[in-house]
Design an enzyme around this catalytic site. Sequence first.
Site, short mmCIF file in Angstrom:
data_model
loop_
_atom_site.label_atom_id
_atom_site.label_comp_id
_atom_site.label_asym_id
_atom_site.label_seq_id
_atom_site.Cartn_x
_atom_site.Cartn_y
_atom_site.Cartn_z
N ARG A 127 0.87 -1.17 0.00
CA ARG A 127 0.00 0.00 0.00
C ARG A 127 0.91 1.22 0.00
O ARG A 127 1.70 1.42 0.92
CB ARG A 127 -0.91 -0.03 1.22
CG ARG A 127 -1.89 1.17 1.33
CD ARG A 127 -1.35 2.19 2.30
NE ARG A 127 -2.33 3.17 2.71
CZ ARG A 127 -2.04 4.24 3.43
NH1 ARG A 127 -0.80 4.48 3.83
NH2 ARG A 127 -2.97 5.09 3.76
N LEU A 128 0.86 2.03 -1.06
CA LEU A 128 1.72 3.20 -1.19
C LEU A 128 1.07 4.37 -0.48
O LEU A 128 -0.02 4.84 -0.87
CB LEU A 128 1.97 3.54 -2.66
CG LEU A 128 3.12 2.80 -3.35
CD1 LEU A 128 2.84 1.30 -3.41
CD2 LEU A 128 3.38 3.36 -4.74
N ASP A 129 1.74 4.86 0.55
CA ASP A 129 1.20 5.95 1.36
C ASP A 129 1.25 7.28 0.62
O ASP A 129 2.26 7.64 0.00
CB ASP A 129 2.03 6.05 2.65
CG ASP A 129 1.63 7.21 3.52
OD1 ASP A 129 0.51 7.17 4.08
OD2 ASP A 129 2.42 8.18 3.64
N HIS A 177 -0.26 11.49 -3.27
CA HIS A 177 -0.49 12.89 -3.65
C HIS A 177 0.68 13.78 -3.23
O HIS A 177 0.83 14.90 -3.74
CB HIS A 177 -1.78 13.41 -3.00
CG HIS A 177 -1.82 13.26 -1.52
ND1 HIS A 177 -2.29 12.11 -0.90
CD2 HIS A 177 -1.44 14.09 -0.51
CE1 HIS A 177 -2.20 12.25 0.42
NE2 HIS A 177 -1.69 13.44 0.67
N GLU A 192 -2.91 5.17 -1.66
CA GLU A 192 -3.63 6.20 -0.91
C GLU A 192 -3.39 7.52 -1.62
O GLU A 192 -2.24 7.89 -1.88
CB GLU A 192 -3.14 6.31 0.53
CG GLU A 192 -3.94 7.35 1.31
CD GLU A 192 -3.18 7.95 2.49
OE1 GLU A 192 -3.84 8.51 3.39
OE2 GLU A 192 -1.95 7.90 2.51
N ASP A 227 -11.54 7.46 0.96
CA ASP A 227 -11.86 8.33 2.09
C ASP A 227 -13.29 8.84 2.02
O ASP A 227 -13.92 9.09 3.06
CB ASP A 227 -10.91 9.53 2.13
CG ASP A 227 -9.54 9.19 2.70
OD1 ASP A 227 -9.41 8.13 3.35
OD2 ASP A 227 -8.60 9.98 2.50
N ASP A 228 -13.83 9.01 0.82
CA ASP A 228 -15.19 9.53 0.69
C ASP A 228 -16.20 8.64 1.42
O ASP A 228 -17.11 9.13 2.09
CB ASP A 228 -15.58 9.63 -0.78
CG ASP A 228 -14.96 10.84 -1.47
OD1 ASP A 228 -14.40 11.70 -0.77
OD2 ASP A 228 -15.03 10.90 -2.71
N HIS A 260 -5.83 4.02 10.96
CA HIS A 260 -4.90 4.70 11.87
C HIS A 260 -5.07 6.22 11.82
O HIS A 260 -4.99 6.89 12.85
CB HIS A 260 -3.46 4.30 11.54
CG HIS A 260 -2.98 4.82 10.22
ND1 HIS A 260 -3.22 4.15 9.03
CD2 HIS A 260 -2.29 5.93 9.89
CE1 HIS A 260 -2.68 4.83 8.04
NE2 HIS A 260 -2.13 5.92 8.52
N GLY A 301 -6.23 8.50 14.85
CA GLY A 301 -5.07 9.28 15.27
C GLY A 301 -5.18 10.76 15.00
O GLY A 301 -4.45 11.56 15.60
#
Length: 631
Positions: free
Chosen positions: A282-284, A287, A319, A340-341, A411, A415
């Site tokens: 999973r590539l954080d 953007h 992401e 996220d939506d 998270h 967080g």
Amino acid sequence: MTARLPPPPPQPPSPDVRVSHAWDMPFGATLLPTRGVRFRLWAPAARTVELKEIRESGDVLHAAKAEEGGWYACTLDHAGAGTRYQWRIDGDLAVPDPASRSNPEGPHRPSVVVDPRTFAWDTGWHGRPWRDVVLYEMHIGTFTPEGTYAAAEARLDELAATGITALELMPLSEFPGRFGWGYDGVLPYAPHAPYGTPDELKYFIQAAHRRGLMVFLDVVYNHFGPDGNYLGGYAPQFFSKVHTNPWGNSLNFDREGCDTVRDFFVQNALYWLCEYRFDGLRLDAIHAIVDDSALDVVDELAQRVHETIRDRHVHLVLENENNGWRRLPADGRYDAQWNDDFHHVMYVVLTGDDAGYYQDYGDRPVALLGRSLTHGFLWEESRRADDGHRLNLQPAPAQPLDAMVNFLDNHDQSGNRAFGERLNAMAAPGSLPVATALTLLSPATPMLFAGQEFDARTPFLYFADWEAGELRDAVTEGRLRDFGQFAKRADGGTGEPPGPCEHSTFEASRLDWAAAAGPQGQAWRDFVRQALDVRRRFFVPRLSGLLPGAHVSALRGERSLVLRWRYQGGEVIELQAHLGAEAVAVADLRPSPWPPLRAQREIFSVGRMDDTSWDPWSARWTLGIEGPVQA
């Protein structure tokens, strides 16, 4: 009608036949076929480079030979697994190997040579297709009281029995201190030592595979952490002079020296997938990756991964806070992206709170939820303003629904709050079962946050073990400033938020396995297991026949909706849901233009729903065949 059942889960690999896997890369320490170790470092700004071999009898310096392109190399015939070393730059600065496979004392201390060929991997594991994925995000340090791979391994059976099929580990790259989220890693090839040794991580992954579980890794290719990163002292070309991101200078993927920088991260992805046999990455925050190249590094990485690994299923997930969607599965680059939506509109539906970055979802949120369930992203790709709202609020086109990773918590969402509350601490009473079922029972790919399967009530706070000083003070002050509207307790209580650098903050975030074993925890786990069984039986086998863009939804008042997912052959799964605290009378269930359903079969329900009234926070899923519209 009789449901088509999916193929059985893959058989566990056989432990009787073993092989080794080592990824050969141009960086770091490589054991040679006969004897000795070759060490290589890219240090284009260094005048001299030496390898410092650290022995009990005293350190020994070995001159490194300069090669073309800013590379330095040194071969030691007597070195092997366990050799401790650092690089010395310009006769003064001692640094770890940036491609170290192990830094057991942290990034300020020596690196250690690892022989990956000694670990014996089972044969026969080829992963699982994307349609099987039910993700489970976990932080190794807080998952168990011990905070180790070995302790986490003991929990794998119950996760598999619940219906989880893929673990997603938060970042493991070495960072300073004992505890942290992992997003401030500075040695991307070295697993964080307090969790266990490299071999113990491999044992954990192999144990998961033996239970039919995939293991994904969250990787950070948009920045280095602020402490323990020495690259600026001898390879400043790693950092962009023209691009910035929220954490400082961006990495240099498109200017002078970028070829080596790009390769460093592409090789890192291949290293985790090949040497550790991870099933996906999973590539954080892509953007925050700025790259003006014709083929940017995010696409190059996917291309190299798919060209290299052809003998098993390997999955890549993104992401992207800006809702960029153009890399999704049409061309096979990436399998999915966090949605996220879905989370944000569900949060507004369950809590009524539309402050901060939830403000884009406050107008008719149940209608927006219906659109998210049938179209994926709500808003076209756009950046966020400082107060959280999107700058370009245009509806997004319909997305491949199985490429959406839907979740109620993760998270970030806990967080981001000063007190780390999970959504279950804020949701309206009685609303959580239907919200959980809506997350698990749609064509989207579901993700649970560790503990969600037993309704964990422990918070997940932001924690980072920075030493006393300017950085620790800045992090503490910055977190308090950035909480904004999330600075207050969800229950209305008062008190100072936990300090992010306190060990007690980390300890408070550990899961409570005694609660998991109690009646409420067991009942909730049974509910999740039943929902995931329905997903496996009715949603998964139909994913390949899902008709793109052919889904419809309608609102029945402000808090109720009806929608259909349509499949080849006329099959339909219909969802009816009431997302309000009061029961409602129902005169007619479906809009009149909708074709009726034949051979209907209820496959799951939450609460009571009949043809006259719907309970608060209720839903039901029906399988049928769509007939012609009645004249």
